[in-house]
Design a protein around this motif. Structure first.
Motif, PDB file in Angstrom:
ATOM      1  N   SER A  74      57.669  42.934 -37.212  1.00  0.00           N
ATOM      2  CA  SER A  74      56.317  42.654 -36.702  1.00  0.00           C
ATOM      3  C   SER A  74      56.310  41.660 -35.541  1.00  0.00           C
ATOM      4  O   SER A  74      55.390  41.639 -34.739  1.00  0.00           O
ATOM      5  CB  SER A  74      55.427  42.118 -37.831  1.00  0.00           C
ATOM      6  OG  SER A  74      55.811  40.799 -38.178  1.00  0.00           O
ATOM      7  N   ASP A  77      61.683  40.278 -33.084  1.00  0.00           N
ATOM      8  CA  ASP A  77      62.931  39.526 -32.894  1.00  0.00           C
ATOM      9  C   ASP A  77      64.141  40.382 -33.295  1.00  0.00           C
ATOM     10  O   ASP A  77      65.260  39.889 -33.383  1.00  0.00           O
ATOM     11  CB  ASP A  77      62.907  38.205 -33.689  1.00  0.00           C
ATOM     12  CG  ASP A  77      62.786  38.445 -35.195  1.00  0.00           C
ATOM     13  OD1 ASP A  77      62.624  39.617 -35.615  1.00  0.00           O
ATOM     14  OD2 ASP A  77      62.851  37.460 -35.956  1.00  0.00           O
ATOM     15  N   GLY A  81      63.526  43.167 -39.242  1.00  0.00           N
ATOM     16  CA  GLY A  81      62.339  43.530 -40.019  1.00  0.00           C
ATOM     17  C   GLY A  81      61.868  42.337 -40.834  1.00  0.00           C
ATOM     18  O   GLY A  81      62.642  41.416 -41.112  1.00  0.00           O
ATOM     19  N   ASP A  82      60.595  42.332 -41.237  1.00  0.00           N
ATOM     20  CA  ASP A  82      60.053  41.148 -41.906  1.00  0.00           C
ATOM     21  C   ASP A  82      58.905  41.520 -42.848  1.00  0.00           C
ATOM     22  O   ASP A  82      58.478  42.683 -42.906  1.00  0.00           O
ATOM     23  CB  ASP A  82      59.595  40.115 -40.859  1.00  0.00           C
ATOM     24  CG  ASP A  82      58.846  40.785 -39.723  1.00  0.00           C
ATOM     25  OD1 ASP A  82      57.844  41.460 -40.021  1.00  0.00           O
ATOM     26  OD2 ASP A  82      59.274  40.677 -38.540  1.00  0.00           O
ATOM     27  N   GLU A  93      63.454  34.263 -41.244  1.00  0.00           N
ATOM     28  CA  GLU A  93      63.357  35.480 -40.427  1.00  0.00           C
ATOM     29  C   GLU A  93      62.500  36.550 -41.106  1.00  0.00           C
ATOM     30  O   GLU A  93      61.973  37.449 -40.465  1.00  0.00           O
ATOM     31  CB  GLU A  93      64.731  36.038 -40.053  1.00  0.00           C
ATOM     32  CG  GLU A  93      65.680  36.338 -41.191  1.00  0.00           C
ATOM     33  CD  GLU A  93      66.609  35.170 -41.538  1.00  0.00           C
ATOM     34  OE1 GLU A  93      66.105  34.047 -41.801  1.00  0.00           O
ATOM     35  OE2 GLU A  93      67.831  35.394 -41.577  1.00  0.00           O
TER      36      GLU A  93
HETATM   37 CA    CA Z   1      60.983  40.081 -37.208  1.00  0.00          CA
END
Ligand code: CA
Ligand code: GLC
Length: 562
Positions: free
Chosen positions: A22, A25, A28-29, A74
């Motif tokens: 989202s 970077d 995934g988060d 992260e």
């Molecule tokens: Ca992320």
């Protein structure tokens, strides 16, 4: 069997690092999962299993926890997680977390103190042995000794998995109590339960004696002396009584190697868990789950025999957890269908075959798109520590570099850890930044956008299939009914689900050829499948190549005679 609320769930497994990024970077988060809840709701799944999101140095992508009550930055914050739990609940989706309590990270405060203050109580939270060399010849799951030297001291610590995953010492009561507190803390937060990691390893053979070497490295696999050891039942019973029993939760354990005769203790009425995964059919292409170079050739009949044996055992004792993929397994289409992995009908047939078995079906992210394995060209492209270990082991065992790479490509856990392809844009819409691990080559063709609301797509098929089980006219039979394995022919997997006066015959043709099948006397009405227009002439039916078909057998009572 008495009915339980969780028997009707359809569980979707999320590997958060690769689901949706989202904040772009490359990783995934948790907010990424929250953003994609509409996709999951539309698919119809009712529960999510989220792989570990706890604080971790990520040596094994979160299966190395350095703080059980904090999240990896992260992935997001506890507040993000609360938001996910709340939003999911609003959409009728429950959440179970991964519980990793056989080992922690070496960066966990307990382990740090065990090393820096060897006289503190924390030293006994882990397994240490004094000596100038490894205390025995056991091999860790990821390769190499289970023992790692403590720098600057004649002392070794024990790790079943990677070096950065020291095993917790379950013999220590205080440690156990700390773990139970933590488990209760999570359950109090409103999660629906846990998938419990590597739990069959918590009890070791305390004689620690050497075993007969079983590899070119002179070591012996540790599992014979550290998995499902006598005495484990004391810990598992205590864990259940002090945690799970106190909450209305569901538990599914990764408990590899539990002998079938012991299944009652594990998943019976008073079992330690509600369900456990059975890996016997998932690992039918290799000699053991962590020795990928011992490849075995197998047939559809082997798959059928293993799967049906597993179903019969689970039915005898409790409830099954059915799956064809997870974050440790290659993609099912590649493993089970080989060169026909891209044949959408075959992929659908395979999906339906395991989905209507008796038990809770688990769907792993991307399975519903028919994702396939990748072919990495060099070892540099791998992240998974097990792939790296298996490459080394394969070379030691005498395989060429090319053969070793091929072995790893077939089995690498990275096969299922590639970023989820949301669309055909750069990085598959997973992120705007280069993801932490490479995409599959197929993502321009196999992605969610290409399948959502596209007639005939694998995704739409999964959606329909889920709806058919959850809300269709045969819901009760397909969820709660008993299963009877049937012998039809070697390349057709067949079983019957039945309950009171209703019986649904389930047929799955694993061949790319027609199969002529003779049914029992009686009325047969096709009710669902991956192809339309099936005709039943008299008692004969011609199954099309890779056809999956559910038939309502309107007979009086199909209950088999005991
Ligand atoms: Ca992320
Ligand atoms: C389980 C997990 C796997 C992990 C291992 C060590 O098998 O599924 O991903 O590497 O435990 O925690």
């Amino acid at each position: 069997m008495e009915r339980h609320w969780w028997q009707k769930e359809v569980i979707y497994q999320i590997y958060p690092k690769s689901f949706y990024d989202s904040n772009h970077d490359g990783i995934g988060d948790i907010r990424g999962i929250t953003e994609k809840l509409p996709y999951l709701e539309n698919l119809g799944v009712t529960m999510l299993w989220i792989c570990p999101v706890y604080q971790s140095p990520m040596d094994d992508n979160g299966y190395d926890v350095s703080d059980y009550r904090a999240l990896a930055p992260e992935f997001g914050s506890l507040r993000d997680l609360d938001e996910l739990i709340g939003e999911a609940k609003r959409r009728g989706i429950k959440i179970i977390m991964d519980l990793v309590i056989n080992h922690s990270s070496d960066e966990h405060e307990w382990f740090q103190k065990a090393i820096s203050e060897p006289d503190s109580k924390y030293h006994d939270y882990y397994i240490f042995k004094e000596g100038k060399k490894e205390p025995n010849n056991w091999r860790s799951v990821f390769g190499g000794s289970v023992w790692e030297k403590v720098p600057g001291r004649d002392e070794y610590y024990y790790h079943t998995f990677g070096k950065k995953q020291p095993d917790l010492n379950w013999e220590n009561r205080e440690l156990r109590e700390e773990l139970y507190d933590m488990v209760n803390w999570w359950l109090d937060k409103g999660i629906a339960g846990f998938r419990i990691d590597a739990i069959s390893y918590i009890k070791k053979d305390l004689t620690w004696k050497d075993r007969e070497p079983d590899g070119a490295d002179g070591l012996a696999k540790c599992s014979k002396a550290s998995r499902n050891q006598l005495g484990i039942e004391v810990f598992l019973k205590e864990l259940k009584e002090k945690t799970f029993d106190r909450h209305p939760c569901v538990t599914v354990a990764e408990a590899a190697g539990v002998p079938y005769e012991k299944m009652g203790e594990f998943i019976g009425d008073q079992g330690f868990f509600d369900m456990i995964f059975d890996f016997r059919y998932a690992d039918l292409d290799i000699a053991s789950g962590n020795e990928w170079f011992h490849r075995i050739s197998w047939t559809v009949k082997d798959l059928k025999d293993k799967m049906m044996k597993s179903q019969s055992v689970m039915q005898e004792y409790g409830w099954a957890a059915n799956f064809i993929e997870n974050h440790d397994q290659p993609r099912a289409a590649s493993k089970y269908l080989g060169s026909d992995q891209n044949d959408a009908n075959a992929v659908k047939m395979l999906g339906a075959m395991y989905f209507f078995l008796r038990g809770v079906p688990f769907v792993y992210q991307g399975q519903e798109l028919g994702m396939v394995n990748f072919q990495r060209k060099s070892m540099e492209e791998f992240d998974d520590i097990s792939s790296i270990g298996q490459y080394q082991r394969s070379l030691e065992e005498g395989f060429s570099e090319e053969a070793a790479l091929n072995i790893v490509n077939l089995r690498s856990r990275d096969n299922s850890r590639t970023p989820f392809p949301w669309n055909d844009e750069k990085y598959g819409g997973f992120s705007e930044t280069k993801p932490w691990i490479g995409m599959t080559e197929e993502y321009p063709a196999i992605n969610a956008a290409a399948q959502i609301e596209k007639e005939g797509s694998v995704l739409e098929f999964y959606k329909e299939m889920i709806a058919f089980r959850q809300n269709g006219p045969y819901h009760d039979t397909l969820v709660y009914g008993d299963i009877e394995p049937l012998e039809i022919c070697d390349h057709v997997i067949a079983y019957r689900r039945y309950r009171e006066k209703e019986a649904i015959l389930c047929l799955f043709n694993f061949a790319n050829d027609e199969a002529l099948i003779r049914l029992e006397e009686g009325e047969h009405i096709p009710v669902w499948g991956n192809l339309s227009g099936t005709e039943i002439k008299g008692n004969e039916i011609r199954l099309q190549p890779y056809q999956a078909l559910l038939i309502n057998e309107r007979t009086e009572n199909k209950k088999p005679e005991k």
